[in-house]
Design a protein around this motif. Structure first.
Motif, PDB file in Angstrom:
ATOM      1  N   LEU A  72     -75.926 -12.350  62.761  1.00 14.92           N
ATOM      2  CA  LEU A  72     -76.180 -12.128  61.470  1.00 14.92           C
ATOM      3  C   LEU A  72     -77.472 -11.624  60.926  1.00 14.92           C
ATOM      4  O   LEU A  72     -78.074 -10.995  62.548  1.00 14.92           O
ATOM      5  N   THR A  73     -77.517 -10.877  59.738  1.00 11.48           N
ATOM      6  CA  THR A  73     -78.417 -10.281  59.205  1.00 11.48           C
ATOM      7  C   THR A  73     -80.511 -10.875  59.173  1.00 11.48           C
ATOM      8  O   THR A  73     -80.312 -12.414  59.248  1.00 11.48           O
TER       9      THR A  73
ATOM     10  N   ASP B 121     -70.022 -16.750  53.768  1.00 10.90           N
ATOM     11  CA  ASP B 121     -71.211 -16.701  54.407  1.00 10.90           C
ATOM     12  C   ASP B 121     -71.597 -17.730  55.910  1.00 10.90           C
ATOM     13  O   ASP B 121     -71.858 -18.417  54.424  1.00 10.90           O
ATOM     14  N   PRO B 122     -71.313 -17.443  56.324  1.00 14.22           N
ATOM     15  CA  PRO B 122     -71.566 -18.316  57.930  1.00 14.22           C
ATOM     16  C   PRO B 122     -72.867 -19.130  57.788  1.00 14.22           C
ATOM     17  O   PRO B 122     -73.264 -20.742  57.938  1.00 14.22           O
TER      18      PRO B 122
ATOM     19  N   LEU C 172     -80.306 -19.196  67.493  1.00 15.53           N
ATOM     20  CA  LEU C 172     -78.842 -18.562  66.732  1.00 15.53           C
ATOM     21  C   LEU C 172     -78.723 -18.107  68.412  1.00 15.53           C
ATOM     22  O   LEU C 172     -79.593 -16.800  68.616  1.00 15.53           O
ATOM     23  N   ALA C 173     -77.814 -18.181  69.269  1.00 15.86           N
ATOM     24  CA  ALA C 173     -77.784 -17.010  70.235  1.00 15.86           C
ATOM     25  C   ALA C 173     -76.108 -16.467  69.657  1.00 15.86           C
ATOM     26  O   ALA C 173     -75.543 -16.585  69.437  1.00 15.86           O
TER      27      ALA C 173
ATOM     28  N   ASP D  45     -81.849 -11.134  56.011  1.00 15.45           N
ATOM     29  CA  ASP D  45     -82.388 -11.680  55.662  1.00 15.45           C
ATOM     30  C   ASP D  45     -81.270 -13.571  55.824  1.00 15.45           C
ATOM     31  O   ASP D  45     -81.923 -14.267  55.080  1.00 15.45           O
ATOM     32  N   ASP D  46     -80.098 -13.341  56.971  1.00 13.21           N
ATOM     33  CA  ASP D  46     -80.191 -14.669  56.996  1.00 13.21           C
ATOM     34  C   ASP D  46     -80.457 -15.424  58.194  1.00 13.21           C
ATOM     35  O   ASP D  46     -80.552 -16.761  57.569  1.00 13.21           O
ATOM     36  N   HIS D  47     -81.310 -14.886  58.495  1.00 13.52           N
ATOM     37  CA  HIS D  47     -82.351 -15.138  59.488  1.00 13.52           C
ATOM     38  C   HIS D  47     -83.747 -16.394  58.778  1.00 13.52           C
ATOM     39  O   HIS D  47     -84.451 -17.316  58.805  1.00 13.52           O
ATOM     40  N   ARG D  48     -84.231 -15.433  57.638  1.00 15.99           N
ATOM     41  CA  ARG D  48     -84.953 -15.439  56.586  1.00 15.99           C
ATOM     42  C   ARG D  48     -84.561 -16.784  56.030  1.00 15.99           C
ATOM     43  O   ARG D  48     -85.446 -17.696  55.608  1.00 15.99           O
TER      44      ARG D  48
END
Length: 235
Positions: free
Chosen positions: A2-3, A190-191, A29-30, A5-8
């Motif tokens: 994940l990027t 888009d997971p 998220l591992a 932006d995904d984390h945000r």
């Protein structure tokens, strides 16, 4: 993976899900939860134990025929002994070489991931999720309504754990639905959308059974990944 932006997006989803509830949601998220070092060794050992006997069963045919055929001479007996000794030596060397080659190939990450049994992956993911669940409680010891969403990105598996209080109210159906949302999202371009949906499902359960009584100062909940330092309390 994940990027940023995904984390945000996930952090925003957690903050939104915690609004109006006294419960806590932790999303971890591992990457790959284990190196699975025993897998290449197991495949190497299996190849070394099974392949040479199969070859010997075919190659020993002419040797047995020579031993059981007609009259012997001293020269034939000596040659047969030499052939048996050569065959046994080759067998031992072949086993060692086969073990080393198969183990080396199975150690390559893409191959190892395909050869790792599903039950072993599930066991390691569940174990890692439990450790994070225990670590999360070390930060919020007063909470008895915490939910952990643990996503193993490489194994493509998810574990959802909840405190006894919320689990008693919701049962397994809510967590199964949330886990299914994550797994379905992993199959899409888009997971992150699946993770957001799972967070929303858990948040709705917390709001329904543990609504916020009075004002609550919301703390930002961290989204840990495989590159972050492990949470306090984890071995």
């Amino acid at each position: 993976m994940l990027t940023p932006d995904d984390h945000r997006r996930i952090e925003a989803a957690v903050a939104s899900a915690e609004e109006g509830t006294s419960g806590d949601i932790f999303c971890v998220l591992a990457g790959e939860v284990s190196s699975y070092r025993e897998v290449p060794i197991a495949w190497g050992a299996a190849a070394a134990l099974l392949v040479p006997p199969a070859i010997m069963a075919v190659a020993a045919g002419p040797l047995l025929a020579a031993i059981t055929a007609g009259d012997w001479t001293a020269a034939q007996a000596s040659a047969t002994q030499n052939q048996v000794a050569f065959t046994l030596t080759g067998y031992a060397i072949g086993q060692l070489l086969l073990f080393g080659i198969v183990t080396l190939l199975a150690s390559l990450a893409p191959i190892r991931r395909r050869l790792t049994p599903g039950f072993l992956k599930r066991h390691r993911v569940k174990k890692a999720a439990f450790h994070h669940f225990a670590a999360a409680h070390s930060h919020v010891k007063e909470s008895e309504t915490g939910v952990l969403i643990f996503v193993a990105l490489v194994e493509r598996q998810v574990e959802i754990m909840a405190d006894a209080a919320i689990h008693t109210q919701c049962g397994d159906a809510v967590w199964a639905k949330a886990a299914a949302a994550v797994q379905q999202g992993m199959k899409q371009p888009d997971p992150t959308a699946g993770i957001e949906q799972a967070i929303a499902i858990c948040g709705a359960a917390l709001k329904a059974h543990f609504p916020l009584a009075g004002a609550r100062d919301h703390l930002d909940r961290p989204v840990w990944d495989e590159q972050a330092d492990p949470p306090a309390g984890e071995a």
